[in-house]
Design a protein around this motif. Sequence first.
Motif, short mmCIF file in Angstrom:
data_model
loop_
_atom_site.label_atom_id
_atom_site.label_comp_id
_atom_site.label_asym_id
_atom_site.label_seq_id
_atom_site.Cartn_x
_atom_site.Cartn_y
_atom_site.Cartn_z
N SER A 224 4.84 -2.72 2.68
CA SER A 224 4.48 -3.99 2.05
C SER A 224 4.56 -5.10 3.08
N GLY A 225 3.83 -6.17 2.82
CA GLY A 225 3.84 -7.30 3.73
C GLY A 225 3.47 -8.57 3.01
N SER A 226 3.79 -9.71 3.64
CA SER A 226 3.42 -11.00 3.07
C SER A 226 2.83 -11.88 4.16
N THR A 227 1.87 -12.69 3.74
CA THR A 227 1.20 -13.58 4.68
C THR A 227 0.49 -14.67 3.88
N MET A 228 -0.12 -15.63 4.57
CA MET A 228 -0.93 -16.64 3.89
C MET A 228 -2.15 -15.98 3.27
N LEU B 127 0.87 -1.18 0.00
CA LEU B 127 0.00 0.00 0.00
C LEU B 127 0.90 1.23 0.00
N ALA B 128 0.70 2.12 -0.97
CA ALA B 128 1.61 3.26 -1.12
C ALA B 128 0.84 4.54 -1.41
N PHE B 129 1.51 5.66 -1.12
CA PHE B 129 1.00 7.00 -1.40
C PHE B 129 2.14 7.83 -1.99
N PRO B 130 1.81 8.96 -2.62
CA PRO B 130 2.86 9.75 -3.26
C PRO B 130 3.70 10.55 -2.28
N THR B 131 4.93 10.78 -2.66
CA THR B 131 5.80 11.70 -1.94
C THR B 131 6.65 12.43 -2.96
N GLY B 132 7.53 13.31 -2.51
CA GLY B 132 8.34 14.08 -3.44
C GLY B 132 9.46 13.25 -4.05
N GLY B 133 10.06 13.78 -5.11
CA GLY B 133 11.14 13.10 -5.79
C GLY B 133 12.50 13.55 -5.29
N TRP B 134 13.52 13.34 -6.13
CA TRP B 134 14.89 13.65 -5.74
C TRP B 134 15.10 15.12 -5.44
N HIS B 135 14.30 16.00 -6.02
CA HIS B 135 14.49 17.44 -5.85
C HIS B 135 13.56 18.03 -4.79
N SER B 136 12.82 17.19 -4.10
CA SER B 136 11.81 17.66 -3.15
C SER B 136 12.39 17.81 -1.74
N ASP B 137 11.83 18.75 -0.98
CA ASP B 137 12.19 18.90 0.43
C ASP B 137 11.72 17.72 1.26
N ASP B 138 10.83 16.90 0.70
CA ASP B 138 10.30 15.74 1.42
C ASP B 138 11.21 14.52 1.32
N GLN C 90 10.96 6.01 6.55
CA GLN C 90 11.17 4.61 6.16
C GLN C 90 12.03 3.88 7.18
N THR C 91 13.08 4.53 7.68
CA THR C 91 13.95 3.92 8.67
C THR C 91 13.22 3.71 9.99
N LEU C 92 12.41 4.69 10.37
CA LEU C 92 11.64 4.58 11.62
C LEU C 92 10.68 3.39 11.57
N LEU C 93 9.99 3.22 10.44
CA LEU C 93 9.06 2.10 10.30
C LEU C 93 9.83 0.79 10.20
N GLY C 94 10.90 0.80 9.41
CA GLY C 94 11.77 -0.37 9.32
C GLY C 94 11.06 -1.62 8.89
N GLY C 95 11.16 -2.65 9.73
CA GLY C 95 10.52 -3.92 9.43
C GLY C 95 11.46 -4.89 8.77
N GLY C 96 10.91 -5.95 8.23
CA GLY C 96 11.70 -7.00 7.59
C GLY C 96 10.95 -8.31 7.63
N SER C 97 11.67 -9.40 7.78
CA SER C 97 11.07 -10.72 7.82
C SER C 97 10.90 -11.18 9.26
N SER D 246 6.24 -11.19 6.75
CA SER D 246 7.15 -10.05 6.59
C SER D 246 6.32 -8.77 6.54
N CYS D 247 6.95 -7.68 6.90
CA CYS D 247 6.30 -6.37 6.83
C CYS D 247 7.40 -5.32 6.90
N GLU D 248 7.50 -4.48 5.88
CA GLU D 248 8.56 -3.47 5.88
C GLU D 248 8.15 -2.26 5.06
N ALA D 249 8.75 -1.13 5.42
CA ALA D 249 8.50 0.12 4.73
C ALA D 249 9.39 0.21 3.49
#
Length: 447
Positions: free
Chosen positions: A324-328, A253-264, A272-279, A307-310
């Motif tokens: 994103s995440g994966s499950t049965m 599930l995703a939403f838009p954010t700024g690109g390489w030239h954006s202040d965002d 992304q690091t704060l959310l983290g996640g993994g397997s 799994s669940c990760e940003a």
Amino acid sequence: MTTPETLITRLDNGIRVASQETYGQVSTFGLISNCGSRLETESNTGVNYLMELLAYCGTSSLDSRDFQTTLNQLGGVCFAGSSRDQFVYCMDVLRPNVSQAMKLLKDAVLEPRLTEEAVQEMKRVIEFQWMDIVPELLLGEGLQIAGYGPLSDGVPQQLGKSHFCPLEKLPQLNAQVVQEFRKENLLNPHNLVIAAAGMQHEDIVNLAQEHFGHLQGPCADSGAGQMIVPSKYTGGSHRQILPTQDGFTRVALAFPTGGWHSDDLVPSCVLQTLLGGGSSFSAGGPGKGMYSRLYRQVLNRYYWAESCEAFTSFHNETGLMGISGSTMGQKAGDMTRVIAENILRLAIDEVDDEELDRARNMLKNNVLTQLESRLVLFEDIGRQILTYGKREGTKEMCDKIDSVDKKVLRELVRKSVQGRKPTLVTVGDDVGYVPALEEVERWFASL
């Protein structure tokens, strides 16, 4: 020894040459071009990825086996990579042999042995790759296709095109198509950077001048080269039924954010690091993100979460961020709701000081550790100069990371989510349990 710094020189024909010394015995150098799959047309879809496989197929004087043998004798290895935006040629070689290796690179780039036999062989490689493709790759492709869907005219946007060559498009690709795409898009000097890590700047400038200084851009009346047309976020849904070895369903599930030239850009990376996640299966500790939010609030809480990760995805004009995440298969609906709840929580409540501090420190640590690698340093130099025209220093970058506070993160998420259609992508054996896009959209309507 002086403190290493990134030095930049522009050749007379427009090629930019950049380097940073590492004082090691091995050098990494190569060429990066603003030539990506976003420049493909309906008649040559997949040619950029095919070019990646053909990058070192041989030269006018050496076949592929002799090319690799010669490079091995120089103590070197070669790499190539393609994306929607850029194409990279790279060599890693013992420092005393850089001059000979640069000639090999020049021959591979300017005089490749693009025979019909080589093209057909790589097309068969693509067919084999599709037989064993990783579901996560298809999830990423789906995010681009759904996130940057066709506009009102029905024409696919550049960032919404497939990057990996679809099987149904293979028959239209041949040696002539590859040669024409290369000629039109790959070698415009004003879109090229020759970068090096572990070399004296004067040496790489002289070698670049010798081997690439004669290149000229396409004539104005030649019609050569596709123009980059900015893509706009649309949001949407993409579902793909794919038998997988593990039997799991992947959801993103995703939403838009700024690109390489954006202040965002930097706040998005911190988030992304704060959310983290993994397997859910990991033998690591805090350094592997075990204290990130998605580990604590999803993987440790729900037994069915495999799994669940940003993730983030950036381009010049726009970007995507999401989870994103994966499950049965039967739990795919629950996974979608949990992902949405975690995004909503970010838009409503400010993050804790402790997890924000941890995320900022971890992001700085990750970036600085990665830059210890010559290969990463080479790529960072080349891509930054191609994108920004300069390279940002590590102190400036760390200052930007430290300036991100919890109010900035909440506003970033609110701006991305409010009034925006989500991008919902599902890949797996059973996608029927994932809610419809309209239902997911209603979950965010209250913001």
